[in-house]
Design an enzyme around this catalytic site. Sequence first.
Site, mmCIF file in Angstrom:
data_model
loop_
_atom_site.group_PDB
_atom_site.id
_atom_site.type_symbol
_atom_site.label_atom_id
_atom_site.label_comp_id
_atom_site.label_asym_id
_atom_site.label_seq_id
_atom_site.Cartn_x
_atom_site.Cartn_y
_atom_site.Cartn_z
ATOM 1 N N HIS A 62 7.447 8.074 0.867
ATOM 2 C CA HIS A 62 6.274 7.455 1.471
ATOM 3 C C HIS A 62 5.050 8.346 1.260
ATOM 4 C CE1 HIS A 62 9.353 5.529 4.405
ATOM 5 N NE2 HIS A 62 9.276 4.850 3.272
ATOM 6 N N LYS A 71 1.263 16.276 7.176
ATOM 7 C CA LYS A 71 2.400 16.224 8.096
ATOM 8 C C LYS A 71 3.039 17.596 8.231
ATOM 9 C CE LYS A 71 3.587 11.553 6.585
ATOM 10 N NZ LYS A 71 4.575 10.767 5.838
ATOM 11 N N TYR A 131 7.389 14.718 13.492
ATOM 12 C CA TYR A 131 6.252 14.933 12.604
ATOM 13 C C TYR A 131 5.002 15.109 13.458
ATOM 14 C CZ TYR A 131 8.880 11.358 9.795
ATOM 15 O OH TYR A 131 9.802 10.581 9.155
ATOM 16 N N ASP A 169 11.969 0.224 1.249
ATOM 17 C CA ASP A 169 12.208 1.241 0.227
ATOM 18 C C ASP A 169 13.002 0.691 -0.956
ATOM 19 O OD1 ASP A 169 10.757 3.114 1.634
ATOM 20 O OD2 ASP A 169 12.501 3.991 2.612
#
Length: 195
Positions: A62, A71, A131, A169
């Site tokens: 991603h 992140k 995250y 995905d």
Amino acid sequence: MHVRPLAIPGSFEFTPRQFDDNRGSFAEWYRFEPLEEAVGHRLDLRQANISRSAKGVLRGIHYVDLPGQGKYVTCAYGAVLDFVVDIRVGSPTFGQWDVVRLDDKDRRAIYISEGLGHAYVALEEDSIVTYLCSNVYNAQTEGAIQPQDPTIGLTIPEEFGEPILSEKDIVAPTLQELLDAGTLPTWENARGFFR
């Protein structure tokens, strides 16, 4: 905290000091100074995420269009292989990746700069990943690349068999398809964003 640059420019591994005694252990899993010194700017914290994954789940690759989403990622429980993928057109490491094992033993974390791709595979049941993000989620700017794209060639442990993927995905385009469409972030824009 020990900081190690990864093979992909703009990504770093952070290993905290842990203090163990008969009660358990303690560690600072995030501290702004080492991150700021490594990255060159502070993490402007805008959102925090948490996910739980079954063993063998592969999430990603991603990314978020620039200005993107930096992140800072760690595994609070269980273990994952965390991949940083360079998808910045014109980067000296375009199409390459690096990987770090994140787990609840060493308490490592990685920082993934804006403009990079991110994926991880859960090595243990109920692995929990957290995250810290520099920007809020916006579905309009999020992108995905087929995580089993052979031109990228992420190395997933064979013991899991076929990884468990989301429908998003499974149907995601390849890196080459996104390159041909001109929709990937560029090295020049990413560098300009940081300046």
